[in-house]
Write a protein that holds these residues in place. Structure first.
Motif, PDB file in Angstrom:
ATOM      1  N   LEU A 109      -3.901  -0.057   1.858  1.00  0.00           N
ATOM      2  CA  LEU A 109      -5.276   0.107   2.330  1.00  0.00           C
ATOM      3  C   LEU A 109      -5.980   1.247   1.612  1.00  0.00           C
ATOM      4  N   ASP A 110      -7.264   1.030   1.291  1.00  0.00           N
ATOM      5  CA  ASP A 110      -8.138   2.115   0.846  1.00  0.00           C
ATOM      6  C   ASP A 110      -9.048   2.468   2.018  1.00  0.00           C
ATOM      7  N   PRO A 111      -8.770   3.555   2.726  1.00  0.00           N
ATOM      8  CA  PRO A 111      -9.536   3.851   3.939  1.00  0.00           C
ATOM      9  C   PRO A 111     -10.999   4.189   3.657  1.00  0.00           C
ATOM     10  N   ALA A 112     -11.338   4.451   2.381  1.00  0.00           N
ATOM     11  CA  ALA A 112     -12.744   4.735   2.065  1.00  0.00           C
ATOM     12  C   ALA A 112     -13.589   3.462   2.060  1.00  0.00           C
ATOM     13  N   SER A 113     -12.958   2.299   1.959  1.00  0.00           N
ATOM     14  CA  SER A 113     -13.711   1.058   1.767  1.00  0.00           C
ATOM     15  C   SER A 113     -13.774   0.150   2.989  1.00  0.00           C
ATOM     16  N   ILE A 114     -12.864   0.329   3.917  1.00  0.00           N
ATOM     17  CA  ILE A 114     -12.965  -0.432   5.174  1.00  0.00           C
ATOM     18  C   ILE A 114     -12.502   0.440   6.321  1.00  0.00           C
ATOM     19  N   ASP A 115     -12.915   0.013   7.503  1.00  0.00           N
ATOM     20  CA  ASP A 115     -12.501   0.703   8.711  1.00  0.00           C
ATOM     21  C   ASP A 115     -11.144   0.133   9.122  1.00  0.00           C
ATOM     22  N   GLY A 116     -10.100   0.945   8.981  1.00  0.00           N
ATOM     23  CA  GLY A 116      -8.751   0.472   9.261  1.00  0.00           C
ATOM     24  C   GLY A 116      -8.591  -0.072  10.674  1.00  0.00           C
ATOM     25  N   ALA A 117      -9.440   0.369  11.600  1.00  0.00           N
ATOM     26  CA  ALA A 117      -9.330  -0.103  12.988  1.00  0.00           C
ATOM     27  C   ALA A 117      -9.559  -1.613  13.059  1.00  0.00           C
ATOM     28  N   VAL A 153      -0.032   1.416   4.524  1.00  0.00           N
ATOM     29  CA  VAL A 153       0.256   2.400   3.485  1.00  0.00           C
ATOM     30  C   VAL A 153      -1.085   2.662   2.834  1.00  0.00           C
ATOM     31  N   GLU A 154      -1.487   3.933   2.735  1.00  0.00           N
ATOM     32  CA  GLU A 154      -2.786   4.243   2.133  1.00  0.00           C
ATOM     33  C   GLU A 154      -2.621   4.496   0.639  1.00  0.00           C
ATOM     34  N   ILE A 155      -3.633   4.105  -0.119  1.00  0.00           N
ATOM     35  CA  ILE A 155      -3.620   4.405  -1.556  1.00  0.00           C
ATOM     36  C   ILE A 155      -3.769   5.902  -1.763  1.00  0.00           C
ATOM     37  N   ASP A 156      -3.408   6.381  -2.951  1.00  0.00           N
ATOM     38  CA  ASP A 156      -3.710   7.765  -3.304  1.00  0.00           C
ATOM     39  C   ASP A 156      -5.222   7.865  -3.484  1.00  0.00           C
ATOM     40  N   PRO A 157      -5.870   8.829  -2.833  1.00  0.00           N
ATOM     41  CA  PRO A 157      -7.337   8.892  -2.892  1.00  0.00           C
ATOM     42  C   PRO A 157      -7.891   9.090  -4.302  1.00  0.00           C
ATOM     43  N   ALA A 158      -7.060   9.558  -5.237  1.00  0.00           N
ATOM     44  CA  ALA A 158      -7.529   9.734  -6.620  1.00  0.00           C
ATOM     45  C   ALA A 158      -7.540   8.414  -7.390  1.00  0.00           C
ATOM     46  N   PRO A 182      -0.607  -3.268 -10.682  1.00  0.00           N
ATOM     47  CA  PRO A 182      -1.123  -2.728 -11.945  1.00  0.00           C
ATOM     48  C   PRO A 182      -0.479  -1.398 -12.323  1.00  0.00           C
ATOM     49  N   SER A 183      -0.235  -1.233 -13.617  1.00  0.00           N
ATOM     50  CA  SER A 183       0.381   0.007 -14.100  1.00  0.00           C
ATOM     51  C   SER A 183      -0.602   1.174 -14.097  1.00  0.00           C
ATOM     52  N   SER A 184      -1.874   0.892 -13.798  1.00  0.00           N
ATOM     53  CA  SER A 184      -2.906   1.939 -13.882  1.00  0.00           C
ATOM     54  C   SER A 184      -2.987   2.839 -12.649  1.00  0.00           C
ATOM     55  N   PHE A 185      -2.135   2.605 -11.652  1.00  0.00           N
ATOM     56  CA  PHE A 185      -2.215   3.398 -10.417  1.00  0.00           C
ATOM     57  C   PHE A 185      -0.858   4.035 -10.086  1.00  0.00           C
ATOM     58  N   PRO A 186      -0.391   4.985 -10.932  1.00  0.00           N
ATOM     59  CA  PRO A 186       0.975   5.501 -10.758  1.00  0.00           C
ATOM     60  C   PRO A 186       1.193   6.241  -9.445  1.00  0.00           C
ATOM     61  N   ARG A 187       0.172   6.906  -8.942  1.00  0.00           N
ATOM     62  CA  ARG A 187       0.389   7.669  -7.702  1.00  0.00           C
ATOM     63  C   ARG A 187       0.580   6.725  -6.513  1.00  0.00           C
ATOM     64  N   THR A 188      -0.245   5.701  -6.456  1.00  0.00           N
ATOM     65  CA  THR A 188      -0.086   4.738  -5.363  1.00  0.00           C
ATOM     66  C   THR A 188       1.199   3.946  -5.554  1.00  0.00           C
ATOM     67  N   ARG A 189       1.533   3.666  -6.804  1.00  0.00           N
ATOM     68  CA  ARG A 189       2.806   2.975  -7.083  1.00  0.00           C
ATOM     69  C   ARG A 189       3.968   3.760  -6.487  1.00  0.00           C
ATOM     70  N   ALA A 190       3.935   5.090  -6.631  1.00  0.00           N
ATOM     71  CA  ALA A 190       5.021   5.914  -6.080  1.00  0.00           C
ATOM     72  C   ALA A 190       5.078   5.764  -4.557  1.00  0.00           C
ATOM     73  N   ARG A 191       3.918   5.661  -3.930  1.00  0.00           N
ATOM     74  CA  ARG A 191       3.910   5.466  -2.470  1.00  0.00           C
ATOM     75  C   ARG A 191       4.531   4.112  -2.105  1.00  0.00           C
ATOM     76  N   LEU A 192       4.224   3.097  -2.907  1.00  0.00           N
ATOM     77  CA  LEU A 192       4.793   1.766  -2.642  1.00  0.00           C
ATOM     78  C   LEU A 192       6.304   1.783  -2.837  1.00  0.00           C
ATOM     79  N   ALA A 193       6.732   2.459  -3.894  1.00  0.00           N
ATOM     80  CA  ALA A 193       8.178   2.534  -4.161  1.00  0.00           C
ATOM     81  C   ALA A 193       8.874   3.267  -3.016  1.00  0.00           C
ATOM     82  N   ALA A 194       8.256   4.346  -2.533  1.00  0.00           N
ATOM     83  CA  ALA A 194       8.848   5.096  -1.420  1.00  0.00           C
ATOM     84  C   ALA A 194       8.938   4.234  -0.167  1.00  0.00           C
ATOM     85  N   HIS A 195       8.033   3.275  -0.082  1.00  0.00           N
ATOM     86  CA  HIS A 195       8.030   2.349   1.055  1.00  0.00           C
ATOM     87  C   HIS A 195       9.115   1.279   0.907  1.00  0.00           C
ATOM     88  N   GLY A 196       9.723   1.220  -0.273  1.00  0.00           N
ATOM     89  CA  GLY A 196      10.827   0.281  -0.488  1.00  0.00           C
ATOM     90  C   GLY A 196      10.432  -0.981  -1.215  1.00  0.00           C
TER      91      GLY A 196
END
Ligand code: CIR
Length: 254
Positions: free
Chosen positions: A175-183, A191-196, A213-227
């Motif tokens: 989820l990108d919380p800046a673009s939709i209301d998570g509620a 899992v939230e994207i990296d805000p950068a 996509p390979s262009s989002f390494p910080r969010t990729r790390a969050r996904l990997a941490a999620h398993g």
């Protein structure tokens, strides 16, 4: 058997629709190479890939997701919000006909498949610059008898609902919380994207893998941490056309 329908990259891709990005030069030959690699990832994830030929008169034809919603018992042909994209429908209709009964949205409805997120028996639909209230109402009327509950969700600052949120598990979304209301997503885990990394919320789930996509390494790390099992793909040229990974295929059991 898991099937993916894709479509070749038009040589007119540089004349694509753009809503939020400034037009930048697109290397069509590089885009085709990236698209080939994307299809290889789909095969690695277990898909039989059927590629529909590109139409050189249709700049955005590679983005097949917007043209149909494929459910287990029916495929619904959308009416894309951009008039320039309505000519994409006949070839996708022909590609789907062997696999599903077909239904279609009718004017004045507009709806892009990129605005539709299916999670179990819930269907979330973005109310966006491409998808209007008639589109949402017609889709609701078609899916309600099939046992789906449809929830309209406001989208801000991005093209489609799936620019802001995609499913990465049976009950978990990226989820990108800046673009939709998570509620609006009820009890789904997030899992939230990296805000950068704006644009990082679009992941393509295929079985137990995520094409990402390979262009989002910080969010990729969050996904990997999620398993997540991540299949990296470079879609940089398609991203210049406001494309992402979900939009380049229609994936379904067949
Ligand atoms: C468009 O604006 O329609 C195309 N240039 C990009 C469509 C991307 N579709 C998607 O993410 N579902």
């Amino acid at each position: 058997m898991r099937r993916a329908i894709t479509r070749g990259v038009s040589s007119a891709l540089a004349r694509c629709e753009l809503t939020h990005l400034a037009r930048a030069p697109i290397d069509v030959s590089a885009a085709r190479g990236q698209h080939d690699a994307y299809e290889r990832r789909l095969r690695e994830a277990g898909c039989a890939v059927t590629r529909v030929d590109a139409d050189e008169a249709l700049p955005d034809c590679v983005f097949v997701e917007d043209i149909a919603l494929v459910l287990p018992d029916v495929a619904i042909l959308t009416r894309p919000g951009a008039a320039s994209r309505r000519g994409e429908t006949p070839a996708i209709e022909a590609a789907l006909r062997p696999y599903r009964a077909l239904r279609r949205l009718e004017a004045p409805a507009t709806l892009d498949g990129g605005d539709v997120l299916v999670v179990g028996r819930a269907i979330y639909v973005g109310r966006s610059s491409r998808t209007n209230d008639d589109g949402i109402a017609q889709l609701r009327a078609l899916v309600a008898p099939l046992g789906y509950a449809l929830h309209a969700v406001a989208v801000r600052g991005c093209l489609h609902l799936k620019s802001a949120v995609t499913a990465i598990g049976d009950d978990v979304v990226l989820l990108d919380p800046a673009s939709i209301d998570g509620a609006a997503l009820g009890a789904l885990r997030r899992v939230e994207i990296d805000p950068a990394e704006p644009g990082a919320a679009n992941a393509l789930r295929v079985g137990d893998a995520l094409v990402y996509p390979s262009s989002f390494p910080r969010t990729r790390a969050r996904l990997a941490a999620h398993g997540a099992r991540i299949l990296d793909v470079d879609v940089g040229e398609l991203q210049k056309a406001e494309g992402a990974v979900t939009c380049c295929s229609l994936i379904f059991s067949a």
